[in-house]
Design an enzyme around this catalytic site. Sequence first.
Site, PDB file in Angstrom:
ATOM      1  N   TYR A  92       0.818  -1.204   0.000  1.00 19.04           N
ATOM      2  CA  TYR A  92       0.000   0.000   0.000  1.00 19.04           C
ATOM      3  C   TYR A  92       0.860   1.266   0.000  1.00 19.04           C
ATOM      4  O   TYR A  92       1.697   1.466   0.876  1.00 19.04           O
ATOM      5  CB  TYR A  92      -0.893  -0.016   1.235  1.00 19.04           C
ATOM      6  CG  TYR A  92      -1.975   1.030   1.271  1.00 19.04           C
ATOM      7  CD1 TYR A  92      -3.143   0.857   0.564  1.00 19.04           C
ATOM      8  CD2 TYR A  92      -1.838   2.176   2.041  1.00 19.04           C
ATOM      9  CE1 TYR A  92      -4.164   1.802   0.610  1.00 19.04           C
ATOM     10  CE2 TYR A  92      -2.841   3.123   2.100  1.00 19.04           C
ATOM     11  CZ  TYR A  92      -4.007   2.930   1.376  1.00 19.04           C
ATOM     12  OH  TYR A  92      -5.010   3.872   1.424  1.00 19.04           O
ATOM     13  N   SER A 185       1.115  -7.707   1.619  1.00 17.68           N
ATOM     14  CA  SER A 185       0.119  -6.759   2.093  1.00 17.68           C
ATOM     15  C   SER A 185      -0.848  -6.409   0.959  1.00 17.68           C
ATOM     16  O   SER A 185      -1.532  -7.290   0.449  1.00 17.68           O
ATOM     17  CB  SER A 185       0.811  -5.518   2.662  1.00 17.68           C
ATOM     18  OG  SER A 185      -0.110  -4.720   3.377  1.00 17.68           O
ATOM     19  N   GLN A 186      -0.918  -5.142   0.519  1.00 18.68           N
ATOM     20  CA  GLN A 186      -1.737  -4.843  -0.655  1.00 18.68           C
ATOM     21  C   GLN A 186      -1.293  -5.686  -1.844  1.00 18.68           C
ATOM     22  O   GLN A 186      -2.123  -6.174  -2.626  1.00 18.68           O
ATOM     23  CB  GLN A 186      -1.632  -3.368  -1.012  1.00 18.68           C
ATOM     24  CG  GLN A 186      -2.368  -3.004  -2.299  1.00 18.68           C
ATOM     25  CD  GLN A 186      -2.124  -1.564  -2.709  1.00 18.68           C
ATOM     26  OE1 GLN A 186      -2.984  -0.723  -2.533  1.00 18.68           O
ATOM     27  NE2 GLN A 186      -0.940  -1.287  -3.249  1.00 18.68           N
ATOM     28  N   ASP A 271       0.667  -9.329  13.785  1.00 15.37           N
ATOM     29  CA  ASP A 271       0.429  -8.343  12.729  1.00 15.37           C
ATOM     30  C   ASP A 271      -0.832  -7.546  13.032  1.00 15.37           C
ATOM     31  O   ASP A 271      -1.939  -8.070  12.994  1.00 15.37           O
ATOM     32  CB  ASP A 271       0.302  -9.058  11.386  1.00 15.37           C
ATOM     33  CG  ASP A 271       0.270  -8.105  10.206  1.00 15.37           C
ATOM     34  OD1 ASP A 271       0.076  -6.893  10.412  1.00 15.37           O
ATOM     35  OD2 ASP A 271       0.441  -8.588   9.068  1.00 15.37           O
ATOM     36  N   HIS A 300       3.763  -7.092  10.745  1.00 19.02           N
ATOM     37  CA  HIS A 300       3.444  -6.991   9.331  1.00 19.02           C
ATOM     38  C   HIS A 300       4.651  -7.249   8.433  1.00 19.02           C
ATOM     39  O   HIS A 300       4.488  -7.454   7.235  1.00 19.02           O
ATOM     40  CB  HIS A 300       2.846  -5.616   9.040  1.00 19.02           C
ATOM     41  CG  HIS A 300       2.092  -5.547   7.751  1.00 19.02           C
ATOM     42  ND1 HIS A 300       1.100  -6.450   7.424  1.00 19.02           N
ATOM     43  CD2 HIS A 300       2.188  -4.701   6.690  1.00 19.02           C
ATOM     44  CE1 HIS A 300       0.616  -6.157   6.234  1.00 19.02           C
ATOM     45  NE2 HIS A 300       1.252  -5.113   5.758  1.00 19.02           N
TER      46      HIS A 300
END
Length: 320
Positions: A92, A185-186, A271, A300
Amino acid sequence: MAFFDLPLSELETYRPAANEPADFDRFWSQTLAEHPFDSSTLTFTPAAPYLRSVAAYDVTFRGFGGQPIHAWYLQPVGGPEPWATVVDFPGYGGGRDLPGEHLEWVAAGYNYLRVDVRGQGGNWGSGGSTDDPGPAGRGHPGFMTRGIESPETYFYRRAFVDAHHAIEAAACLPGAGRIVAAGGSQGGALTIAATALNPRVWAALPDVPFLSCFPRAVGLTNAFPYQEIVEYLSVNRDRVEQTFATLAYFDTVNLGARATAPALFSVGLMDEVTPPSTVFAAKNSYGGPAEIKVYPFNGHEGGGGHQVRAQMEWLAERRG
């Protein structure tokens, strides 16, 4: 950080309540039909001559709405010809960065396509090159509520089509071989979306994936980017039902159920950005064979370099 989610024994079997729209498949088939990939628009230009052991190319292809999406294509020079191309989606706010910044996969003998996310590249790293001319609506600053008034205008509709087209573009590049989708993640969410929407993907590597199990994620953690939705709804009190109705079309739990390629997930049990239960929700709902690497005392960042090594070993096994 601390343990805040379900214990591992419950995570391993956790499946959220169904929130799939009745017209989910029609929505995505119609979206792709309205925004087809056009291979004739693909451009491929030599770049970064200072990289002596890597051949680098500046790639542009047309994504959602025929809008240009930029990427770097890297190939190892010398040695055996690569058997696969890793298509890597950034997290992100990140972009494709510079061509010399992501060389692990090239060093391991893979072709590597690092793809921009439209409108992003201004939060961290070395930036991106792709604009997002799509509708913004009246959302919270960031991307999580951009165009969230309807599924048709939501930001991730455009981004998921771009991810599908990135796989198509990779297949058109010289020496592509098999296509592996990857990202954290994203980027993990885009990996799942690309794998679900495009059967060209041979294997998927979603790390600590985002955009999963929205009804649980929003409010379980106060970390951003999910917090963007919380703050948006704290102001737009009358949009709760409509907001989650939109998000259901982009939930990787629902999309991943359509995937068939084998996948290796990862999760950090501390996370707070992508809570463990939401990652396991995506993995446990995934349609193809799925494994997961668990990092109990990580957040994360997940497995970091350890996960990259695990991915390479896992792909080598799958190739055999």
